[in-house]
Design a protein around this motif. Structure first.
Motif, PDB file in Angstrom:
ATOM      1  N   THR A 177       0.806  -1.218   0.000  1.00  0.00           N
ATOM      2  CA  THR A 177       0.000   0.000   0.000  1.00  0.00           C
ATOM      3  C   THR A 177       0.841   1.271   0.000  1.00  0.00           C
ATOM      4  N   GLY A 178       2.131   1.142  -0.150  1.00  0.00           N
ATOM      5  CA  GLY A 178       2.970   2.331  -0.185  1.00  0.00           C
ATOM      6  C   GLY A 178       2.956   3.123   1.108  1.00  0.00           C
ATOM      7  N   GLY A 179       2.775   2.459   2.240  1.00  0.00           N
ATOM      8  CA  GLY A 179       2.822   3.128   3.534  1.00  0.00           C
ATOM      9  C   GLY A 179       1.486   3.648   4.040  1.00  0.00           C
ATOM     10  N   ASP A 180       0.401   3.404   3.303  1.00  0.00           N
ATOM     11  CA  ASP A 180      -0.927   3.903   3.694  1.00  0.00           C
ATOM     12  C   ASP A 180      -1.802   2.826   4.313  1.00  0.00           C
ATOM     13  N   THR A 181      -1.214   1.782   4.845  1.00  0.00           N
ATOM     14  CA  THR A 181      -1.988   0.624   5.302  1.00  0.00           C
ATOM     15  C   THR A 181      -3.016   0.997   6.361  1.00  0.00           C
ATOM     16  N   LYS A 182      -2.629   1.798   7.331  1.00  0.00           N
ATOM     17  CA  LYS A 182      -3.547   2.168   8.414  1.00  0.00           C
ATOM     18  C   LYS A 182      -4.813   2.836   7.850  1.00  0.00           C
ATOM     19  N   GLU A 183      -4.635   3.820   6.981  1.00  0.00           N
ATOM     20  CA  GLU A 183      -5.780   4.525   6.388  1.00  0.00           C
ATOM     21  C   GLU A 183      -6.617   3.596   5.521  1.00  0.00           C
ATOM     22  N   ILE A 184      -5.958   2.697   4.815  1.00  0.00           N
ATOM     23  CA  ILE A 184      -6.689   1.766   3.946  1.00  0.00           C
ATOM     24  C   ILE A 184      -7.510   0.790   4.772  1.00  0.00           C
ATOM     25  N   VAL A 185      -6.987   0.354   5.909  1.00  0.00           N
ATOM     26  CA  VAL A 185      -7.754  -0.525   6.797  1.00  0.00           C
ATOM     27  C   VAL A 185      -8.995   0.218   7.318  1.00  0.00           C
ATOM     28  N   GLU A 186      -8.825   1.486   7.679  1.00  0.00           N
ATOM     29  CA  GLU A 186      -9.970   2.286   8.153  1.00  0.00           C
ATOM     30  C   GLU A 186     -11.046   2.396   7.075  1.00  0.00           C
ATOM     31  N   LEU A 187     -10.645   2.677   5.845  1.00  0.00           N
ATOM     32  CA  LEU A 187     -11.600   2.792   4.742  1.00  0.00           C
ATOM     33  C   LEU A 187     -12.227   1.433   4.416  1.00  0.00           C
ATOM     34  N   SER A 188     -11.436   0.397   4.475  1.00  0.00           N
ATOM     35  CA  SER A 188     -11.929  -0.953   4.175  1.00  0.00           C
ATOM     36  C   SER A 188     -13.013  -1.373   5.160  1.00  0.00           C
ATOM     37  N   GLU A 189     -12.843  -1.016   6.422  1.00  0.00           N
ATOM     38  CA  GLU A 189     -13.835  -1.379   7.436  1.00  0.00           C
ATOM     39  C   GLU A 189     -15.209  -0.818   7.073  1.00  0.00           C
ATOM     40  N   LYS A 190     -15.235   0.372   6.468  1.00  0.00           N
ATOM     41  CA  LYS A 190     -16.505   0.997   6.070  1.00  0.00           C
ATOM     42  C   LYS A 190     -17.183   0.225   4.924  1.00  0.00           C
ATOM     43  N   LYS A 191     -16.397  -0.428   4.083  1.00  0.00           N
ATOM     44  CA  LYS A 191     -16.936  -1.118   2.899  1.00  0.00           C
ATOM     45  C   LYS A 191     -17.145  -2.613   3.103  1.00  0.00           C
ATOM     46  N   LEU A 192     -16.693  -3.127   4.237  1.00  0.00           N
ATOM     47  CA  LEU A 192     -16.802  -4.557   4.512  1.00  0.00           C
ATOM     48  C   LEU A 192     -18.174  -4.868   5.097  1.00  0.00           C
ATOM     49  N   LYS A 193     -18.814  -5.894   4.578  1.00  0.00           N
ATOM     50  CA  LYS A 193     -20.111  -6.324   5.106  1.00  0.00           C
ATOM     51  C   LYS A 193     -19.940  -6.861   6.527  1.00  0.00           C
ATOM     52  N   ILE A 194     -21.005  -6.805   7.321  1.00  0.00           N
ATOM     53  CA  ILE A 194     -20.990  -7.417   8.647  1.00  0.00           C
ATOM     54  C   ILE A 194     -20.658  -8.905   8.468  1.00  0.00           C
ATOM     55  N   GLY A 195     -19.724  -9.398   9.235  1.00  0.00           N
ATOM     56  CA  GLY A 195     -19.291 -10.788   9.102  1.00  0.00           C
ATOM     57  C   GLY A 195     -18.220 -10.985   8.046  1.00  0.00           C
ATOM     58  N   GLY A 196     -17.872  -9.898   7.327  1.00  0.00           N
ATOM     59  CA  GLY A 196     -16.840  -9.983   6.297  1.00  0.00           C
ATOM     60  C   GLY A 196     -15.451 -10.094   6.905  1.00  0.00           C
ATOM     61  N   LEU A 251      -2.323  -2.690  14.175  1.00  0.00           N
ATOM     62  CA  LEU A 251      -2.873  -3.222  15.425  1.00  0.00           C
ATOM     63  C   LEU A 251      -3.589  -2.130  16.221  1.00  0.00           C
ATOM     64  N   GLN A 252      -3.042  -0.937  16.203  1.00  0.00           N
ATOM     65  CA  GLN A 252      -3.694   0.185  16.888  1.00  0.00           C
ATOM     66  C   GLN A 252      -5.067   0.477  16.279  1.00  0.00           C
ATOM     67  N   VAL A 253      -5.118   0.549  14.963  1.00  0.00           N
ATOM     68  CA  VAL A 253      -6.385   0.892  14.308  1.00  0.00           C
ATOM     69  C   VAL A 253      -7.391  -0.258  14.424  1.00  0.00           C
ATOM     70  N   MET A 254      -6.925  -1.492  14.425  1.00  0.00           N
ATOM     71  CA  MET A 254      -7.818  -2.638  14.588  1.00  0.00           C
ATOM     72  C   MET A 254      -8.501  -2.599  15.957  1.00  0.00           C
ATOM     73  N   ASP A 255      -7.782  -2.083  16.937  1.00  0.00           N
ATOM     74  CA  ASP A 255      -8.324  -1.954  18.285  1.00  0.00           C
ATOM     75  C   ASP A 255      -9.528  -1.021  18.339  1.00  0.00           C
ATOM     76  N   THR A 256      -9.495   0.034  17.524  1.00  0.00           N
ATOM     77  CA  THR A 256     -10.554   1.041  17.571  1.00  0.00           C
ATOM     78  C   THR A 256     -11.719   0.741  16.622  1.00  0.00           C
ATOM     79  N   LEU A 257     -11.522  -0.130  15.666  1.00  0.00           N
ATOM     80  CA  LEU A 257     -12.576  -0.448  14.689  1.00  0.00           C
ATOM     81  C   LEU A 257     -13.413  -1.637  15.147  1.00  0.00           C
ATOM     82  N   GLN A 258     -14.472  -1.916  14.388  1.00  0.00           N
ATOM     83  CA  GLN A 258     -15.423  -2.968  14.754  1.00  0.00           C
ATOM     84  C   GLN A 258     -14.982  -4.336  14.228  1.00  0.00           C
TER      85      GLN A 258
END
Length: 196
Positions: A117-136, A152-159
């Protein structure tokens, strides 16, 4: 081209260039298994590189499913398209562009792979969480310690629930003039989780 249902297409079966990375066969196999794919799903491959994850995932979700592969590097997009053609896959769309800009335009996903991801992994994980279906499922391949920490930090704050961290260290054999030696590859940390 590939007559097997199990993942693990040998690396040498893929078209390759020096400029574009590939997720190595054994690591790719673990990542595919962590996504828990099934036919008919919609899957993103973010930072698709050579397209090896896209190819393996496309075979798992069959023609009723859809892969959306994204990369910001034209060389990677071209190589992914070559590999899709080689494996005769038509259920993959390849997008050239910055994933941070493209993700929100996409339909919801059942599974998301996050790779180079060219160093943008944290932001991409945040955006991905918004587009992932429940149970995805989300599966993130990481080589840098700093990236691991930020994810790991961002995973802690997301669903996300059932967060699993697996580090894979592979050694492959190589023939020498006197026998066979084992050559170690760089370790890869795989984080996988389910959206709650």
């Amino acid at each position: 081209m590939w007559d097997y249902k199990t993942p693990g297409i040998p690396d040498e079966e893929f078209e390759r260039t020096e400029k574009v990375p590939i997720t190595k066969e054994e690591v790719r196999t673990v990542q595919i298994s962590k996504a828990r794919l099934k036919s008919g799903q919609t899957v993103y491959d973010i930072g698709c590189g050579s397209g090896s994850i896209s190819v393996e995932a496309a075979l798992q979700i069959e023609s009723s499913g859809k892969i959306i592969a994204i990369d910001y590097d034209q060389n990677a997009v071209d190589l992914t398209k070559k590999n899709l053609e080689k494996f005769e896959l038509s259920n993959v769309s390849v997008i050239l562009g910055n994933a941070k800009e493209k993700i929100l335009e996409l339909e919801e996903a059942d599974a998301i792979f996050v790779g180079g991801t060219g160093g943008d992994t944290k932001e991409i994980v945040e955006l991905s969480e918004k587009k992932l279906k429940i149970g995805g499922r989300i599966v993130i391949g990481i080589i840098l310690i700093e990236t691991l920490y930020s994810v790991l930090q961002v995973m802690d704050t997301l669903q996300f629930k059932d967060v699993d961290i697996t580090q894979v260290t592979i050694s492959k054999s190589r023939k020498t003039t006197t026998g066979t030696m084992m050559l170690a590859r760089n370790p890869v940390t795989i984080i996988s989780a389910t959206k709650a």
